[in-house]
Scaffold this motif. Structure first.
Motif, PDB file in Angstrom:
ATOM      1  N   ARG A 151       0.911  -1.358  -0.078  1.00  0.00           N
ATOM      2  CA  ARG A 151      -0.241  -0.048   0.092  1.00  0.00           C
ATOM      3  C   ARG A 151       1.322   1.061   0.069  1.00  0.00           C
ATOM      4  NH1 ARG A 151      -5.547   0.443   2.448  1.00  0.00           N
ATOM      5  NH2 ARG A 151      -4.756   1.641   3.162  1.00  0.00           N
ATOM      6  N   SER A 152       2.553   1.227   0.666  1.00  0.00           N
ATOM      7  CA  SER A 152       2.657   2.555   0.521  1.00  0.00           C
ATOM      8  C   SER A 152       3.342   2.810  -0.869  1.00  0.00           C
ATOM      9  CB  SER A 152       4.355   1.780   1.685  1.00  0.00           C
ATOM     10  OG  SER A 152       3.021   2.745   3.199  1.00  0.00           O
ATOM     11  N   LEU A 153       3.651   1.275  -1.566  1.00  0.00           N
ATOM     12  CA  LEU A 153       4.566   1.915  -2.618  1.00  0.00           C
ATOM     13  C   LEU A 153       3.868   1.889  -3.904  1.00  0.00           C
ATOM     14  CD1 LEU A 153       7.248  -0.801  -3.085  1.00  0.00           C
ATOM     15  CD2 LEU A 153       7.290   1.314  -2.625  1.00  0.00           C
ATOM     16  N   VAL A 154       1.905   1.347  -4.206  1.00  0.00           N
ATOM     17  CA  VAL A 154       1.589   1.486  -4.706  1.00  0.00           C
ATOM     18  C   VAL A 154       0.501   2.880  -4.594  1.00  0.00           C
ATOM     19  CG1 VAL A 154      -0.089   0.517  -6.632  1.00  0.00           C
ATOM     20  CG2 VAL A 154       1.588  -1.022  -5.335  1.00  0.00           C
ATOM     21  N   ASN A 155       0.801   3.882  -4.900  1.00  0.00           N
ATOM     22  CA  ASN A 155       0.357   5.492  -4.720  1.00  0.00           C
ATOM     23  C   ASN A 155       0.646   6.132  -5.285  1.00  0.00           C
ATOM     24  OD1 ASN A 155       2.041   7.094  -3.082  1.00  0.00           O
ATOM     25  ND2 ASN A 155       1.635   5.418  -1.720  1.00  0.00           N
ATOM     26  N   PRO A 156       0.228   7.094  -6.385  1.00  0.00           N
ATOM     27  CA  PRO A 156       0.757   7.983  -6.902  1.00  0.00           C
ATOM     28  C   PRO A 156       1.815   8.541  -6.630  1.00  0.00           C
ATOM     29  CG  PRO A 156      -1.859   8.279  -6.392  1.00  0.00           C
ATOM     30  CD  PRO A 156      -1.662   7.487  -5.415  1.00  0.00           C
ATOM     31  N   ALA A 157       1.843   9.170  -5.461  1.00  0.00           N
ATOM     32  CA  ALA A 157       3.077  10.072  -4.737  1.00  0.00           C
ATOM     33  C   ALA A 157       4.236   9.067  -4.962  1.00  0.00           C
ATOM     34  CB  ALA A 157       3.303  10.327  -3.356  1.00  0.00           C
ATOM     35  N   ALA A 158       4.418   7.685  -4.878  1.00  0.00           N
ATOM     36  CA  ALA A 158       5.631   6.617  -4.901  1.00  0.00           C
ATOM     37  C   ALA A 158       5.340   6.333  -6.104  1.00  0.00           C
ATOM     38  CB  ALA A 158       5.110   5.397  -3.591  1.00  0.00           C
ATOM     39  N   LEU A 159       4.721   6.215  -6.974  1.00  0.00           N
ATOM     40  CA  LEU A 159       4.628   5.980  -8.451  1.00  0.00           C
ATOM     41  C   LEU A 159       5.560   6.620  -9.146  1.00  0.00           C
ATOM     42  CD1 LEU A 159       1.715   3.223  -8.745  1.00  0.00           C
ATOM     43  CD2 LEU A 159       3.881   2.765  -8.644  1.00  0.00           C
ATOM     44  N   GLY A 160       5.203   8.439  -8.759  1.00  0.00           N
ATOM     45  CA  GLY A 160       5.449   9.197  -9.355  1.00  0.00           C
ATOM     46  C   GLY A 160       7.140   9.313  -9.783  1.00  0.00           C
ATOM     47  N   TYR A 161       7.703   9.042  -7.617  1.00  0.00           N
ATOM     48  CA  TYR A 161       8.675   9.139  -7.310  1.00  0.00           C
ATOM     49  C   TYR A 161       9.909   7.880  -8.046  1.00  0.00           C
ATOM     50  CZ  TYR A 161      13.347   8.306  -5.353  1.00  0.00           C
ATOM     51  OH  TYR A 161      14.664   8.610  -4.385  1.00  0.00           O
ATOM     52  N   LEU A 162       8.661   7.027  -7.932  1.00  0.00           N
ATOM     53  CA  LEU A 162       9.634   5.781  -9.113  1.00  0.00           C
ATOM     54  C   LEU A 162      10.047   5.916 -10.344  1.00  0.00           C
ATOM     55  CD1 LEU A 162       8.341   2.747  -7.190  1.00  0.00           C
ATOM     56  CD2 LEU A 162      11.034   3.489  -7.078  1.00  0.00           C
ATOM     57  N   ALA A 163       8.845   6.490 -11.063  1.00  0.00           N
ATOM     58  CA  ALA A 163       9.265   7.107 -12.168  1.00  0.00           C
ATOM     59  C   ALA A 163      10.605   8.467 -12.846  1.00  0.00           C
ATOM     60  CB  ALA A 163       7.878   7.358 -12.567  1.00  0.00           C
ATOM     61  N   VAL A 164      10.468   8.688 -11.583  1.00  0.00           N
ATOM     62  CA  VAL A 164      11.867   9.996 -11.811  1.00  0.00           C
ATOM     63  C   VAL A 164      13.031   9.794 -12.297  1.00  0.00           C
ATOM     64  CG1 VAL A 164      12.488  12.005 -10.496  1.00  0.00           C
ATOM     65  CG2 VAL A 164      10.535  11.488 -11.322  1.00  0.00           C
ATOM     66  N   VAL A 165      12.908   8.722 -10.947  1.00  0.00           N
ATOM     67  CA  VAL A 165      14.292   7.903 -10.896  1.00  0.00           C
ATOM     68  C   VAL A 165      14.691   6.589 -12.199  1.00  0.00           C
ATOM     69  CG1 VAL A 165      15.502   5.469  -9.236  1.00  0.00           C
ATOM     70  CG2 VAL A 165      13.945   7.763  -8.381  1.00  0.00           C
ATOM     71  N   ALA A 166      13.363   6.528 -12.289  1.00  0.00           N
ATOM     72  CA  ALA A 166      13.689   5.432 -13.596  1.00  0.00           C
ATOM     73  C   ALA A 166      14.390   6.453 -14.807  1.00  0.00           C
ATOM     74  CB  ALA A 166      12.185   4.931 -14.061  1.00  0.00           C
ATOM     75  N   ALA A 167      13.468   7.906 -14.961  1.00  0.00           N
ATOM     76  CA  ALA A 167      14.045   8.646 -16.150  1.00  0.00           C
ATOM     77  C   ALA A 167      15.188   8.612 -15.635  1.00  0.00           C
ATOM     78  CB  ALA A 167      12.857   9.488 -15.935  1.00  0.00           C
ATOM     79  N   VAL A 168      15.684   9.261 -14.574  1.00  0.00           N
ATOM     80  CA  VAL A 168      17.283   9.375 -14.479  1.00  0.00           C
ATOM     81  C   VAL A 168      18.074   8.173 -14.789  1.00  0.00           C
ATOM     82  CG1 VAL A 168      18.896  10.455 -12.790  1.00  0.00           C
ATOM     83  CG2 VAL A 168      16.625  11.435 -12.891  1.00  0.00           C
ATOM     84  N   GLY A 169      17.857   6.631 -14.981  1.00  0.00           N
ATOM     85  CA  GLY A 169      18.648   6.185 -14.442  1.00  0.00           C
ATOM     86  C   GLY A 169      18.798   5.969 -16.824  1.00  0.00           C
ATOM     87  N   VAL A 170      17.628   6.078 -17.300  1.00  0.00           N
ATOM     88  CA  VAL A 170      17.910   6.115 -18.771  1.00  0.00           C
ATOM     89  C   VAL A 170      18.191   7.268 -19.626  1.00  0.00           C
ATOM     90  CG1 VAL A 170      16.456   6.810 -20.623  1.00  0.00           C
ATOM     91  CG2 VAL A 170      15.449   4.440 -18.485  1.00  0.00           C
ATOM     92  N   TRP A 171      18.207   8.051 -18.512  1.00  0.00           N
ATOM     93  CA  TRP A 171      19.107   9.255 -19.286  1.00  0.00           C
ATOM     94  C   TRP A 171      20.730   9.260 -19.028  1.00  0.00           C
ATOM     95  CZ3 TRP A 171      21.470  13.154 -15.601  1.00  0.00           C
ATOM     96  CH2 TRP A 171      22.114  14.381 -15.783  1.00  0.00           C
ATOM     97  N   VAL A 172      21.199   8.287 -17.873  1.00  0.00           N
ATOM     98  CA  VAL A 172      22.235   8.421 -17.425  1.00  0.00           C
ATOM     99  C   VAL A 172      22.921   7.271 -18.510  1.00  0.00           C
ATOM    100  CG1 VAL A 172      24.323   7.360 -15.218  1.00  0.00           C
ATOM    101  CG2 VAL A 172      22.077   8.976 -14.473  1.00  0.00           C
ATOM    102  N   GLY A 173      21.760   6.179 -18.571  1.00  0.00           N
ATOM    103  CA  GLY A 173      22.673   5.681 -19.030  1.00  0.00           C
ATOM    104  C   GLY A 173      23.221   5.501 -21.132  1.00  0.00           C
ATOM    105  N   VAL A 174      21.445   6.316 -21.268  1.00  0.00           N
ATOM    106  CA  VAL A 174      21.923   7.107 -22.488  1.00  0.00           C
ATOM    107  C   VAL A 174      23.685   7.423 -22.855  1.00  0.00           C
ATOM    108  CG1 VAL A 174      21.294   8.429 -23.875  1.00  0.00           C
ATOM    109  CG2 VAL A 174      19.838   6.879 -23.844  1.00  0.00           C
ATOM    110  N   ASP A 175      23.921   8.829 -21.475  1.00  0.00           N
ATOM    111  CA  ASP A 175      24.374   9.552 -21.520  1.00  0.00           C
ATOM    112  C   ASP A 175      26.424   9.233 -21.441  1.00  0.00           C
ATOM    113  OD1 ASP A 175      25.978  12.012 -20.916  1.00  0.00           O
ATOM    114  OD2 ASP A 175      26.543  10.851 -18.974  1.00  0.00           O
ATOM    115  N   ALA A 176      26.074   7.545 -21.084  1.00  0.00           N
ATOM    116  CA  ALA A 176      27.137   6.832 -20.586  1.00  0.00           C
ATOM    117  C   ALA A 176      27.236   6.300 -21.734  1.00  0.00           C
ATOM    118  CB  ALA A 176      26.982   5.301 -19.436  1.00  0.00           C
ATOM    119  N   LEU A 177      26.548   5.376 -22.939  1.00  0.00           N
ATOM    120  CA  LEU A 177      26.455   4.593 -23.657  1.00  0.00           C
ATOM    121  C   LEU A 177      26.409   5.268 -25.055  1.00  0.00           C
ATOM    122  CD1 LEU A 177      24.098   1.651 -22.562  1.00  0.00           C
ATOM    123  CD2 LEU A 177      26.755   1.919 -22.289  1.00  0.00           C
ATOM    124  N   LEU A 178      26.048   6.020 -25.769  1.00  0.00           N
ATOM    125  CA  LEU A 178      25.440   6.663 -26.977  1.00  0.00           C
ATOM    126  C   LEU A 178      26.572   8.496 -26.640  1.00  0.00           C
ATOM    127  CD1 LEU A 178      21.723   5.915 -26.785  1.00  0.00           C
ATOM    128  CD2 LEU A 178      23.802   5.336 -27.619  1.00  0.00           C
TER     129      LEU A 178
END
Length: 108
Positions: free
Chosen positions: A14-41
């Motif tokens: 219940r703490s992980l599946v709500n809009p605030a926590a999922l939004g935060y995890l989406a931000v972390v995932a987006a930063v992770g993709v950005w770091v991966g693209v920066d490192a590889l491409l």
């Protein structure tokens, strides 16, 4: 069912599946993709500080892992993201519960 009689796994879910926590995890995932693209491409003459952003968005929990050898600091990023999402989700549930009770009392 009261919060004290609820199993731990259900409370964590219940703490992980709500809009605030999922939004935060989406931000972390987006930063992770950005770091991966920066490192590889991206061709760079010097090193990039893009990887630091993963530690910044998952701090303070991930910073506890930053001095470990090898790839363990990036495990700290995953642990930090989950810990922060749990904290944000719990705060969201607490705040949302307070407003729900306040409107229920006002409507009675």
């Amino acid at each position: 069912m009261t919060a004290s009689s609820r199993p731990l796994s259900q409370s964590l879910r219940r703490s992980l599946v709500n809009p605030a926590a999922l939004g935060y995890l989406a931000v972390v995932a987006a930063v992770g993709v950005w770091v991966g693209v920066d490192a590889l491409l991206v061709e760079q003459v010097d090193g990039s500080f893009a990887g630091v952003w993963l530690f910044i968005v998952t701090a303070p929990a991930s910073l506890l892992f930053s001095a470990l050898p090898g790839a363990l600091p990036f495990a700290g990023v995953a642990v930090g993201a989950v810990v922060q999402a749990l904290a944000i989700g719990a705060a969201y549930r607490w705040a949302h519960g307070r407003t729900s009770r306040r409107t229920a009392v006002a409507g009675a």
